[in-house]
Design a protein around this motif. Sequence first.
Motif, PDB file in Angstrom:
ATOM      1  N   ASP A  64      74.945  66.129 -25.322  1.00  0.00           N
ATOM      2  CA  ASP A  64      76.026  65.142 -25.296  1.00  0.00           C
ATOM      3  C   ASP A  64      75.480  63.959 -24.502  1.00  0.00           C
ATOM      4  O   ASP A  64      75.292  64.058 -23.292  1.00  0.00           O
ATOM      5  CB  ASP A  64      77.269  65.725 -24.627  1.00  0.00           C
ATOM      6  CG  ASP A  64      78.479  64.801 -24.762  1.00  0.00           C
ATOM      7  OD1 ASP A  64      78.284  63.608 -25.039  1.00  0.00           O
ATOM      8  OD2 ASP A  64      79.614  65.270 -24.573  1.00  0.00           O
ATOM      9  N   LEU A  65      75.188  62.858 -25.202  1.00  0.00           N
ATOM     10  CA  LEU A  65      74.470  61.754 -24.562  1.00  0.00           C
ATOM     11  C   LEU A  65      75.128  60.412 -24.825  1.00  0.00           C
ATOM     12  O   LEU A  65      75.383  60.035 -25.964  1.00  0.00           O
ATOM     13  CB  LEU A  65      73.029  61.713 -25.097  1.00  0.00           C
ATOM     14  CG  LEU A  65      72.087  60.676 -24.483  1.00  0.00           C
ATOM     15  CD1 LEU A  65      71.856  60.971 -23.009  1.00  0.00           C
ATOM     16  CD2 LEU A  65      70.759  60.655 -25.235  1.00  0.00           C
ATOM     17  N   ASN A  66      75.402  59.691 -23.746  1.00  0.00           N
ATOM     18  CA  ASN A  66      75.850  58.303 -23.797  1.00  0.00           C
ATOM     19  C   ASN A  66      74.688  57.422 -23.343  1.00  0.00           C
ATOM     20  O   ASN A  66      74.077  57.689 -22.300  1.00  0.00           O
ATOM     21  CB  ASN A  66      77.041  58.082 -22.855  1.00  0.00           C
ATOM     22  CG  ASN A  66      78.297  58.760 -23.342  1.00  0.00           C
ATOM     23  OD1 ASN A  66      78.912  58.332 -24.302  1.00  0.00           O
ATOM     24  ND2 ASN A  66      78.695  59.842 -22.665  1.00  0.00           N
ATOM     25  N   PHE A  67      74.374  56.395 -24.112  1.00  0.00           N
ATOM     26  CA  PHE A  67      73.289  55.509 -23.707  1.00  0.00           C
ATOM     27  C   PHE A  67      73.531  54.092 -24.224  1.00  0.00           C
ATOM     28  O   PHE A  67      74.272  53.871 -25.182  1.00  0.00           O
ATOM     29  CB  PHE A  67      71.937  56.027 -24.206  1.00  0.00           C
ATOM     30  CG  PHE A  67      71.787  56.089 -25.702  1.00  0.00           C
ATOM     31  CD1 PHE A  67      71.143  55.078 -26.400  1.00  0.00           C
ATOM     32  CD2 PHE A  67      72.276  57.166 -26.418  1.00  0.00           C
ATOM     33  CE1 PHE A  67      70.999  55.132 -27.774  1.00  0.00           C
ATOM     34  CE2 PHE A  67      72.135  57.238 -27.797  1.00  0.00           C
ATOM     35  CZ  PHE A  67      71.489  56.217 -28.473  1.00  0.00           C
ATOM     36  N   ALA A  68      72.899  53.140 -23.563  1.00  0.00           N
ATOM     37  CA  ALA A  68      73.020  51.734 -23.945  1.00  0.00           C
ATOM     38  C   ALA A  68      71.639  51.170 -24.220  1.00  0.00           C
ATOM     39  O   ALA A  68      70.666  51.503 -23.544  1.00  0.00           O
ATOM     40  CB  ALA A  68      73.693  50.937 -22.827  1.00  0.00           C
ATOM     41  N   VAL A  69      71.542  50.343 -25.244  1.00  0.00           N
ATOM     42  CA  VAL A  69      70.285  49.672 -25.603  1.00  0.00           C
ATOM     43  C   VAL A  69      70.525  48.171 -25.541  1.00  0.00           C
ATOM     44  O   VAL A  69      71.472  47.661 -26.143  1.00  0.00           O
ATOM     45  CB  VAL A  69      69.822  50.077 -27.014  1.00  0.00           C
ATOM     46  CG1 VAL A  69      68.552  49.317 -27.388  1.00  0.00           C
ATOM     47  CG2 VAL A  69      69.593  51.582 -27.093  1.00  0.00           C
ATOM     48  N   THR A  70      69.658  47.485 -24.808  1.00  0.00           N
ATOM     49  CA  THR A  70      69.783  46.036 -24.668  1.00  0.00           C
ATOM     50  C   THR A  70      69.077  45.345 -25.828  1.00  0.00           C
ATOM     51  O   THR A  70      67.886  45.552 -26.048  1.00  0.00           O
ATOM     52  CB  THR A  70      69.181  45.556 -23.338  1.00  0.00           C
ATOM     53  OG1 THR A  70      69.841  46.225 -22.260  1.00  0.00           O
ATOM     54  CG2 THR A  70      69.359  44.052 -23.178  1.00  0.00           C
ATOM     55  N   ALA A  71      69.814  44.532 -26.575  1.00  0.00           N
ATOM     56  CA  ALA A  71      69.269  43.824 -27.737  1.00  0.00           C
ATOM     57  C   ALA A  71      68.483  42.595 -27.293  1.00  0.00           C
ATOM     58  O   ALA A  71      68.415  42.256 -26.108  1.00  0.00           O
ATOM     59  CB  ALA A  71      70.404  43.426 -28.662  1.00  0.00           C
ATOM     60  N   ALA A  72      67.887  41.901 -28.283  1.00  0.00           N
ATOM     61  CA  ALA A  72      67.066  40.724 -27.995  1.00  0.00           C
ATOM     62  C   ALA A  72      67.869  39.607 -27.333  1.00  0.00           C
ATOM     63  O   ALA A  72      67.318  38.790 -26.581  1.00  0.00           O
ATOM     64  CB  ALA A  72      66.423  40.213 -29.281  1.00  0.00           C
ATOM     65  N   ASP A  73      69.184  39.566 -27.597  1.00  0.00           N
ATOM     66  CA  ASP A  73      70.021  38.521 -27.010  1.00  0.00           C
ATOM     67  C   ASP A  73      70.463  38.848 -25.583  1.00  0.00           C
ATOM     68  O   ASP A  73      71.241  38.103 -24.969  1.00  0.00           O
ATOM     69  CB  ASP A  73      71.256  38.263 -27.880  1.00  0.00           C
ATOM     70  CG  ASP A  73      72.123  39.512 -28.062  1.00  0.00           C
ATOM     71  OD1 ASP A  73      71.809  40.558 -27.439  1.00  0.00           O
ATOM     72  OD2 ASP A  73      73.102  39.448 -28.824  1.00  0.00           O
ATOM     73  N   GLY A  74      69.981  40.001 -25.070  1.00  0.00           N
ATOM     74  CA  GLY A  74      70.308  40.370 -23.702  1.00  0.00           C
ATOM     75  C   GLY A  74      71.585  41.158 -23.545  1.00  0.00           C
ATOM     76  O   GLY A  74      71.948  41.548 -22.429  1.00  0.00           O
TER      77      GLY A  74
END
Length: 322
Positions: A267-277
Amino acid sequence: MCKKWLTLTVVAAVSITSLTACTDNTKVKEAAVQSLDKQKEMKSYTFEGSTALSMNDALIKTSNPLTNGLLALVKESTIEWKGISNIDPLQYQTDLKITPKGSTSPFEIPILIKDNKMYFNMPAINKSADEYYMVDLQQMSQNSKSPLTLDSLKNTSQLTTSLASLLMGGTDAKWFSQAKDPVKLKDGTNAKSISIEITDKNEKELNTMLQAKMPEFIGLLQNNGLLSADKADELKKAPAGNFQIHAPGKMNIAIDDQGFVRDETLDLNFAVTAADGKAADNHITLHQTYDAINQGSPLTKEVPKNVRSFDEILKLIAPAKK
């Protein structure tokens, strides 16, 4: 004098308790890592599992409209699977059932790998249920431009083990815990349950570990054909910390008396930062079981008769020319 001895006794008891807890946690971690390494001994097995995905467009978007259309079907969906895997020679079958969010009508994708060829039917691109596309894995393996080869497909189960071992091996033993009571497996036998919880207390530490392991993580994906060299380089050059896991979360494995992992959940929550920050939130839950390990279960699917070459589709999903 009595108080002095009482104080020393309490201090000694606390010290012994702390030492025992540390030792126990270390043993629990060792058992988990060893069980994952044991998975490399699986030469045949049956499997069953499911996952629920909530993925942001920023994570999966590509430059190809057809690819984006296919990914849109699964980015927010529930996926179920069940199948058989034999490693040498490679023989594999599974049935995927994909239910997009908000839909009550799942679509199914049967897959068969036999005699160095992979057959599959996709409702989105095949004209009928009996029409299959075929990929010649031997030919693909000889194509230096393709990251996916026959050998990398054989190593898929080992790749999963290697990735999990990489993460568990880098996690501090204090975050491992073993359930007091064993869990029951589908065959009625008992297994010990070991887990790692992602909390506010260890979130920062786990992200630091993950960032340090990221180049090795990406390298494993690339070497096993799941990432092209260009995509791997792109990920390696991404700013530090662009991938962050967040609490709450949990990883759990159930280990049988032979030392094999028979049940695993994530069970995983994660965030990825895109090129626009901007950071995009994502969530994955996964449950997978393994049975009939090394019992040589035969495949039940037959090679389809109505077959088309997948080269027709590859031409459509080739990267757009700039």
